[in-house]
Write a protein that holds these residues in place. Structure first.
Motif: not given
Lengths: 313, 546
Positions: A168, A171-177, A179-180
């Protein structure tokens, strides 16, 4: 300090120039049958002459170097024979991923290793010391890829959870980016943390035995002040050196973690490029890694001067 | 009103109204042809299908035969005909695709009538224009003349392709060829492509050039990450695709892929063909009994091929010795869990594949017998065994590497010391798979959607797919005979005879066809797995009900 930094910059520039010669020479050292192999395996060109032209091997060597250097300075690293995209575009997409993974791993390892190393040194031969040293040995000896595989598979079996396999973008999802990256960064940082912890402990023990430290104890200076203010800075010089080396190792050695966790970083791309015999990409990544190492060493040298003002070579 | 006006403007009569209403009725009944988007009564629109995918070496169907390229292209392209979707695994019934029907005018002439109103994807340079016969002619002219096309053997008997009119194409054959339509249905290399795209990009290697008439458009390709396909809104099959798109995710690590499937991050099995590895199956079924599972026997043949044009493998005794040296059952049990020893045609294509015990004298060589292997080697002049190399690729997965290592050990026990050489997949497909290697090589080497492809290319001299460099006039004669034989039973007899002869000569040491288990989440509806590269059509037919 300014003169010191300028001297280091000059040395760094010379290092970069020599490195560029080495990177440039790489494909020119390829034997002719290897170019034929690229043609056979990949059909990167219509024929041998076409492929040699694409690799820039058809002109006098000095012309090739200056032409190549001129393009590099303008940010043109050629085109990937595999993806047919500019190498600089591919690196621009992948370098941030590798840097993010590497920096998070380093932050994790420093934030764990330094405090633990200090405690182990100050409480030498205590229970805490033995436990931390044992864990450090474990961290150094257990392969990271094995831990990573278990970290992916076991939670899936036990709790129905696994780290995300789809990358991810920020720019799409900072938190998901962010956390991965956490799990791979922690696992990647374990071996680094173990090495730094052991080195910190060893260097601090050495410094704590110095005469000036004994004088400070005798004067009644608090333990906190003796360790953190008077001793730690001197103990950190070799630690900073090792940290600088580890940055380069992490940048170039993340291919397994990127594969397991589905991160499109430079490590995996370099691995694929080597398999694909994609020499422009290999050149570009080598140049980048060399540049990062030179910059890291420059930073480390500057940090030496901060840690120990006597250092001015 | 004057006479002219009264003649030409006489008002609206009952006849006019009747004509108008008939015309309106004709337009309404033609509506599905003009705007083929009426929803299937059963299908459910929406959702993104998330599945295991691949990084193709490139996107040009006429410069490779690798499965990663063809799997990926199956989403964006159509063929003249295709294999029916929604059938039992191992069934490859041909049905119309871009051609709505075809006609065999004589033994060497076949005419295909194209559907009207099929549109290319709405992307430059085709910009959604209609597919015509010229596109088909261009495709097959390129297929037959592209120097780097290793699949040319599939259409060897085709002399030329002619445009009859805008929607009619004629195939002229050099000789009778009963398999023509089957060849055109095979999901490898026969995707219809557009001239303008080739002219614009020079070839079809770039992802941007993957433009077709298929159910999905290629929106984005991120190497090492994924390919994003989205629904083609002008796809000619009414209702399809039901899903809004497909995320074709690159998953090179088997453990990570399995974890992703377990935790619902992907909708179908994480292994090749959207299956689950047999080694992982028991544990998965135990903890995830709600998933759907379907077993079948693969139509892929795995085996060993060798340089039969050079010593020592030009000696049939050495080849037979290799076959005797291999304990096929042990490899199946240790590596694949399920499977069956196979003749030349994969066992999954049961109507064309005899059991090993039906292979006549050649069946003898399937017996695991290291002692007999040594005796044959000694008879061939190698009393102390021989040294060679064996090439394989990990590109098909870790199990192949395990199998090769077992083969290596078994060969050594029979006196054949084979050094293992692992080659990256793209390099393997470009060289070893096409006969450019030394010694031995091993891996899956034929997939049988019909028997001709699995035999012709591999036994005809000078064909790139003749990986073992076979030059045997008898087998070529039998191959030519079956190509001309219309009667199905007579043809089957010849195909079986070819396999018996192949077992006797052991130009290829056929090992096994493995068991496969497809799996998908319960909300994936109307999905039928099959051993075929045609993921695109299967994805277009399914829907997500969650």
């Amino acid at each position: 300090m300014r003169k010191y930094v300028l001297r280091r910059l000059l040395v760094a520039s010379a290092s970069l120039a020599i490195a560029s010669l080495a990177v440039f020479s790489l494909p020119r050292l390829i034997p002719g049958d290897a170019v034929q192999l690229m043609l056979d395996e990949r059909a990167y060109g219509k024929d041998l002459e076409d492929l040699r032209a694409k690799l820039g091997l058809d002109q006098p060597i000095y012309l090739q170097y200056f032409e190549w250097l001129g393009r590099v300075v303008r940010g043109q690293l050629g085109e990937s024979l595999w993806t047919r995209r500019p190498v600089i575009d591919e690196l621009a997409r992948r370098l941030p991923v590798s840097l993010e993974l590497g920096l998070m791993a380093l932050c994790f390892s420093i934030s764990i290793a330094l405090p633990v190393g200090i405690v182990a040194a100050v409480r030498q031969d205590s229970f805490a010391d033995y436990v931390t040293r044992s864990l450090a040995i474990l961290g150094l000896s257990v392969p990271g890829f094995w831990i990573a595989t278990l970290a992916v598979l076991l939670p899936a079996i036990w709790w129905g959870w696994s780290p995300p396999i789809q990358f991810t973008e920020f720019s799409v999802d900072p938190w998901a980016h962010v956390s991965q990256f956490v799990l791979p960064a922690v696992i990647l940082g374990v071996a680094s943390a173990a090495a730094i912890m052991r080195l910190t402990r060893a260097m601090l023990l050495d410094v704590l035995r110095q005469d000036y430290v004994r004088t400070a104890w005798a004067k009644g200076v608090s333990e906190r002040c003796v360790v953190l203010k008077h001793s730690l800075k001197n103990a950190l010089i070799p630690v900073v050196t090792v940290l600088g080396i580890q940055v380069a190792q992490i940048l170039g050695g993340t291919v397994i973690f990127e594969t397991i966790f589905g991160l499109p970083g430079m490590g995996r791309f370099l691995f694929d490029a080597i398999n694909q015999r994609d020499y422009p990409v290999i050149q570009g990544i080598n140049l980048l890694i060399v540049s990062v190492v030179v910059v890291m060493n420059l930073t480390v040298d500057a940090f030496y001067a901060y840690l120990d003002p006597r250092i001015r070579y | 009103m004057d006479a002219f006006a009264s003649k030409h403007f006489r008002g609206v009569t009952r006849r006019d109204l009747l004509k108008a209403s008939l015309a309106a009725g004709a337009v309404v009944s033609a509506e599905p042809l003009l705007t083929p988007r009426r929803l299937h009564a059963q299908g459910k629109r929406g959702g993104i299908l998330r599945v295991r995918g691949y990084d193709p070496p490139h996107f040009d169907p006429h410069q490779t035969l690798n499965f990663k390229t063809n799997n990926t292209l199956s989403f964006v392209h159509n063929k003249l005909v295709r294999h029916k979707v929604g059938v039992a695994p191992g069934t490859f019934t041909v049905e119309p695709d871009l051609a709505e029907r075809w006609e065999e005018l004589d033994d060497t002439t076949v005419v295909f009538y194209l559907r009207r109103g099929v549109r290319w994807h709405n992307k430059p340079p085709v910009n959604g224009r209609e597919l015509t016969a010229e596109d088909v002619k261009f495709t097959f002219d390129r297929f037959l003349t592209e120097p780097a096309n290793p699949l040319k053997f599939m259409l060897d008997p085709v002399d030329r392709v002619e445009v009859v009119d805008r929607y009619t194409v004629r195939f002229r054959l050099k000789e009778p060829f009963v398999w023509l339509v089957n060849m055109l249905a095979n999901p490898t290399g026969t995707w219809i492509v557009a001239r303008e795209v080739v002219d614009k990009y020079g070839d079809l290697k770039k992802p941007e050039s993957a433009i077709g008439t298929g159910p999905f458009t290629l929106e984005r390709y991120d190497p090492n990450v994924k390919t994003v396909f989205r629904r083609n809104p002008t796809y000619y099959r009414a209702g399809e695709p039901w899903v809004d798109g497909v995320d074709w995710l690159v998953m090179e690590d088997a453990a990570a892929g399995l974890a992703a499937y377990r935790t619902g991050q992907i909708d179908c099995g994480n292994w090749h063909g959207w299956t689950v590895r047999q080694q992982d199956l028991a544990s998965l079924k135990k903890s995830q009994a709600q998933l759907v599972y379907r077993d079948w026997l693969s139509n892929v043949t795995q085996g060993i091929y060798m340089r039969t044009d050079k010593p020592p493998f030009n000696d049939v005794r050495v080849r037979r010795a290799i076959s005797h040296a291999i304990d096929r059952q042990a490899i199946i049990e240790s590596v694949w869990v399920k499977g069956e020893a196979t003749p030349a045609i994969g066992r999954g294509l049961t109507e064309w594949s005899p059991r090993v015990d039906q292979l006549g004298p050649g069946a003898t060589y399937y017996r695991y017998d290291p002692k007999e292997a040594r005796r044959l080697l000694a008879e061939a002049g190698f009393p102390n065994g021989l040294k060679t190399q064996i090439t394989a690729t990990p590109g098909y997965g870790i199990d192949i590497v395990d199998a090769v290592q077992m083969v290596q050990r078994q060969l050594k026990e029979s006196g054949i010391d084979a050094e293992l050489k692992l080659q990256e997949y793209g390099a393997y497909i470009g060289t070893t798979f096409l006969g450019k290697y030394e010694g031995l090589a091993m891996g899956p080497f034929s997939i049988a959607w019909e028997p001709h492809t699995a035999l012709y290319g591999m036994y005809t001299p000078e064909q790139p797919r003749n990986s073992s460099h076979v030059a045997d006039a008898r087998i070529v004669s039998m191959l030519k005979e079956q190509m001309r034989t219309k009667d199905l039973e007579a043809r089957r007899k010849i195909i079986f005879d070819i396999q018996r002869y192949a077992a006797d000569q052991q130009y290829y040491v056929y090992l096994y066809s493995v068991g496969a288990t497809g799996s998908w989440r319960p909300y994936v509806k109307n999905y039928s797995p099959n051993s075929s590269f045609d993921y695109g059509n299967r994805s277009a037919a399914l829907w997500l009900d969650r």
